[in-house]
Design a protein around this motif. Sequence first.
Motif, PDB file in Angstrom:
ATOM      1  N   SER A  28      29.640  81.071  71.925  1.00  0.00           N
ATOM      2  CA  SER A  28      28.689  80.685  70.262  1.00  0.00           C
ATOM      3  C   SER A  28      29.158  81.019  69.267  1.00  0.00           C
ATOM      4  N   GLN A  38      20.182  91.755  74.564  1.00  0.00           N
ATOM      5  CA  GLN A  38      19.316  92.998  74.261  1.00  0.00           C
ATOM      6  C   GLN A  38      19.891  93.519  73.318  1.00  0.00           C
ATOM      7  N   PHE A  47      23.805  81.039  81.850  1.00  0.00           N
ATOM      8  CA  PHE A  47      23.125  82.050  80.338  1.00  0.00           C
ATOM      9  C   PHE A  47      23.611  83.477  80.346  1.00  0.00           C
ATOM     10  N   TRP A  48      23.931  83.206  79.060  1.00  0.00           N
ATOM     11  CA  TRP A  48      24.323  85.035  78.869  1.00  0.00           C
ATOM     12  C   TRP A  48      23.483  85.086  77.794  1.00  0.00           C
ATOM     13  N   TYR A  49      21.859  86.443  78.183  1.00  0.00           N
ATOM     14  CA  TYR A  49      21.368  86.840  76.816  1.00  0.00           C
ATOM     15  C   TYR A  49      21.793  88.277  76.722  1.00  0.00           C
ATOM     16  N   GLU A  68      15.767  76.472  75.925  1.00  0.00           N
ATOM     17  CA  GLU A  68      15.999  77.922  75.410  1.00  0.00           C
ATOM     18  C   GLU A  68      14.460  78.327  76.106  1.00  0.00           C
ATOM     19  N   ALA A  74       8.288  84.966  78.373  1.00  0.00           N
ATOM     20  CA  ALA A  74       8.986  84.155  78.022  1.00  0.00           C
ATOM     21  C   ALA A  74       8.322  83.303  78.223  1.00  0.00           C
ATOM     22  N   TYR A 133      23.879  93.359  77.934  1.00  0.00           N
ATOM     23  CA  TYR A 133      23.329  91.586  78.062  1.00  0.00           C
ATOM     24  C   TYR A 133      23.824  91.023  79.090  1.00  0.00           C
ATOM     25  N   LYS A 161      25.034  78.782  77.569  1.00  0.00           N
ATOM     26  CA  LYS A 161      24.296  78.158  78.548  1.00  0.00           C
ATOM     27  C   LYS A 161      25.357  77.757  78.155  1.00  0.00           C
ATOM     28  N   LEU A 178      15.006  89.577  74.496  1.00  0.00           N
ATOM     29  CA  LEU A 178      16.265  89.256  75.257  1.00  0.00           C
ATOM     30  C   LEU A 178      16.752  87.874  74.081  1.00  0.00           C
ATOM     31  N   GLN A 179      17.576  87.669  73.581  1.00  0.00           N
ATOM     32  CA  GLN A 179      18.307  86.345  73.255  1.00  0.00           C
ATOM     33  C   GLN A 179      19.311  85.634  73.766  1.00  0.00           C
ATOM     34  N   LEU A 180      19.086  84.040  73.810  1.00  0.00           N
ATOM     35  CA  LEU A 180      20.375  83.484  74.396  1.00  0.00           C
ATOM     36  C   LEU A 180      21.881  83.345  73.084  1.00  0.00           C
TER      37      LEU A 180
END
Lengths: 112, 115
Positions: free
Chosen positions: A59, A38, A34-36, B103, B93, A89, A49, A44-46
């Motif tokens: 993305s 901020q 995953f990469w999130y 997610e 989370a 990130y 993935k 944090l937002q996805l």
Amino acid sequence: AQSVTQLDSQVPVFEEAPVELRCNYSSSVSVYLFWYVQYPNQGLQLLLKYLSGSTLVESINGFEAEFNKSQTSFHLRKPSVHISDTAEYFCAVSEGGNDMRFGAGTRLTVKP
Amino acid sequence: NAGVMQNPRHLVRRRGQEARLRCSPMKGHSHVYWYRQLPEEGLKFMVYLQKENIIDESGMPKERFSAEFPKEGPSILRIQQVVRGDSAAYFCASSQYRDMNTEAFFGQGTRLTVV
């Protein structure tokens, strides 16, 4: 147990330049990656993935990452960054289940 | 549908006091995870809870830390007798399903400063 290494703590780039944020992981089993992102003063937002299938994932805002099993890497790239991409990130890896391991983060700063 | 809500955003405590951090998951999510981010480090898993149950607390320090997720109300991370080393950002989370590969949505975090 899995672990994640983000090789660069800070990456400054100029607007419209390409960028690559590096991520390497270690695990003895198959993983999910995953990469999130901020943004300042936010959670944090996805971003994207990899679970299975195509090793290249994208993305909606132009970032992409490629799962390279032989190099145990999941680097994040964007061909042309914007000021609005300035953020921290985080790369993360999971072996499934409820324990997701995060890297220390890379602070991307896009300068005009 | 509001996102994951954490409060307070900033919390200052003196050594020896108790800190209570709250997390309200997204509507419809019954799985909550707590992470801690120390300065210059990545997020580290602390505990995973489902309504009224602690499922995995393998990342929780053995003493002074506890977590709960009651049937009604937010999840609470409690730190008793805080010390300077507890200063960190604590993120919560939530997810709809147990498997985090669906997610997981994160809150904005609570930044705890122990003085």
